[in-house]
Write a protein that holds these residues in place. Structure first.
Motif, short mmCIF file in Angstrom:
data_model
loop_
_atom_site.label_atom_id
_atom_site.label_comp_id
_atom_site.label_asym_id
_atom_site.label_seq_id
_atom_site.Cartn_x
_atom_site.Cartn_y
_atom_site.Cartn_z
N GLU A 143 -17.46 -6.64 -67.16
CA GLU A 143 -17.17 -5.38 -66.86
C GLU A 143 -18.07 -4.35 -67.54
OE1 GLU A 143 -15.44 -4.62 -64.29
OE2 GLU A 143 -14.97 -6.52 -64.01
N PHE A 144 -18.25 -4.39 -68.86
CA PHE A 144 -19.08 -3.55 -69.51
C PHE A 144 -20.50 -3.71 -69.11
CE2 PHE A 144 -21.96 -2.76 -73.31
CZ PHE A 144 -21.18 -1.62 -73.76
N ASN A 145 -21.09 -4.87 -68.76
CA ASN A 145 -22.47 -5.03 -68.17
C ASN A 145 -22.39 -4.01 -66.48
OD1 ASN A 145 -24.56 -6.61 -69.29
ND2 ASN A 145 -22.77 -7.38 -70.18
N ILE A 146 -21.20 -4.40 -66.11
CA ILE A 146 -21.27 -3.92 -64.41
C ILE A 146 -21.14 -2.19 -64.71
CG2 ILE A 146 -19.85 -3.57 -62.45
CD1 ILE A 146 -19.17 -6.46 -62.83
N ALA A 147 -20.29 -1.61 -65.69
CA ALA A 147 -20.32 -0.56 -66.13
C ALA A 147 -21.89 0.23 -66.55
CB ALA A 147 -19.34 -0.09 -67.06
N ASN A 205 -21.52 4.02 -65.56
CA ASN A 205 -20.09 4.46 -65.72
C ASN A 205 -19.99 4.78 -67.35
OD1 ASN A 205 -17.48 4.67 -66.28
ND2 ASN A 205 -16.73 3.07 -65.04
N ILE A 206 -20.66 5.87 -67.79
CA ILE A 206 -20.70 6.16 -69.01
C ILE A 206 -19.35 6.38 -69.81
CG2 ILE A 206 -21.50 7.95 -70.71
CD1 ILE A 206 -23.99 8.23 -69.01
N GLU A 251 -15.93 4.45 -74.27
CA GLU A 251 -14.56 4.19 -74.65
C GLU A 251 -14.36 2.40 -74.83
OE1 GLU A 251 -11.71 6.05 -75.06
OE2 GLU A 251 -13.20 7.62 -74.71
N SER A 252 -15.71 2.04 -74.88
CA SER A 252 -15.63 0.39 -75.17
C SER A 252 -16.22 0.17 -76.34
CB SER A 252 -16.19 -0.24 -73.90
OG SER A 252 -15.65 -0.33 -72.76
N VAL A 253 -16.95 1.08 -77.19
CA VAL A 253 -17.32 0.84 -78.53
C VAL A 253 -16.66 1.78 -79.71
CG1 VAL A 253 -19.62 0.53 -77.29
CG2 VAL A 253 -18.84 3.00 -78.23
N THR A 254 -16.86 1.41 -80.66
CA THR A 254 -16.21 1.96 -82.11
C THR A 254 -17.08 3.32 -82.01
OG1 THR A 254 -17.71 0.60 -83.61
CG2 THR A 254 -15.48 -0.41 -82.92
N ASP A 255 -16.54 4.15 -83.04
CA ASP A 255 -17.24 5.37 -83.47
C ASP A 255 -18.52 5.19 -84.08
OD1 ASP A 255 -15.05 6.81 -82.36
OD2 ASP A 255 -14.25 7.18 -84.19
N ASP A 256 -18.36 3.92 -84.89
CA ASP A 256 -19.52 3.73 -85.81
C ASP A 256 -20.52 2.64 -85.01
OD1 ASP A 256 -17.91 1.55 -86.06
OD2 ASP A 256 -18.39 1.39 -88.21
N PHE A 307 -25.06 6.92 -78.96
CA PHE A 307 -24.91 5.88 -77.89
C PHE A 307 -24.77 6.64 -76.61
CE2 PHE A 307 -22.04 3.08 -75.55
CZ PHE A 307 -22.94 1.97 -75.38
N THR A 308 -23.97 7.76 -76.50
CA THR A 308 -23.55 8.43 -75.14
C THR A 308 -24.81 9.15 -74.91
OG1 THR A 308 -21.28 8.47 -76.09
CG2 THR A 308 -22.01 9.76 -73.87
N ASP A 309 -25.46 9.84 -75.72
CA ASP A 309 -26.64 10.53 -75.42
C ASP A 309 -27.73 9.56 -74.91
OD1 ASP A 309 -25.52 12.95 -76.35
OD2 ASP A 309 -26.61 12.86 -78.41
N GLU A 310 -28.08 8.37 -75.56
CA GLU A 310 -28.90 7.37 -74.90
C GLU A 310 -28.46 6.87 -73.42
OE1 GLU A 310 -32.50 5.51 -75.05
OE2 GLU A 310 -31.73 6.83 -76.64
N LEU A 311 -27.44 6.84 -73.19
CA LEU A 311 -27.02 6.40 -72.00
C LEU A 311 -27.06 7.30 -70.94
CD1 LEU A 311 -23.33 4.81 -72.77
CD2 LEU A 311 -25.31 3.51 -71.90
#
Length: 126
Positions: free
Chosen positions: A21-25, A30-31, A36-41, A58-62
């Motif tokens: 599901e992570f790879n499909i997202a 599906n940012i 939501e699937s990763v830790t803050d660090d 991480f979000t900025d890179e996505l």
């Protein structure tokens, strides 16, 4: 619309299902799910390119990666054991480029459901 091809398995491995599901997202941009699937660090090491640390980066890179749209995701293998996992396959882009990838994941714990690190190997193929 992104075509998804995944080899079938026994369906009895929750972490493998999560990595699928992570790879499909990722392929479908599906940012929200990815963040939501990763830790803050989270640490994402794209070998030979860059290392991204922290959920905001991480979000900025996505967001930056959204310029190239995936036409097809082919997941060849997904493995998991304890707090580690891996996936490999091919991502075909709408612009005609194709990338082979292999990602190695570390969960926050053996029973954890969030990723604390990702190491990605990506090469453009013909």
């Amino acid at each position: 619309m992104t075509k998804i091809t995944v080899k079938t398995d026994c369906g009895n491995a929750p972490k493998r299902e999560f990595l699928k599901e992570f790879n499909i997202a990722f392929a479908k941009e599906n940012i929200g799910f990815l963040t939501e699937s990763v830790t803050d660090d989270i640490v994402w090491n794209i070998v030979g390119d860059k290392k991204i640390a922290g959920k905001k980066n991480f979000t900025d890179e996505l967001e930056k990666m959204k310029t190239e749209k995936a036409a097809e995701l082919i997941l060849d293998q997904i493995l998991s054991h304890g707090k580690e996992g891996a996936a490999n396959g091919v991502m075909k882009m709408q612009n005609g480029k194709k990338y082979a990838f292999s990602d190695f994941y570390e969960f926050n714990s053996a029973k954890g459901a969030k990723l604390k690190s990702i190491t990605s190997y990506v090469i453009e193929i013909q």
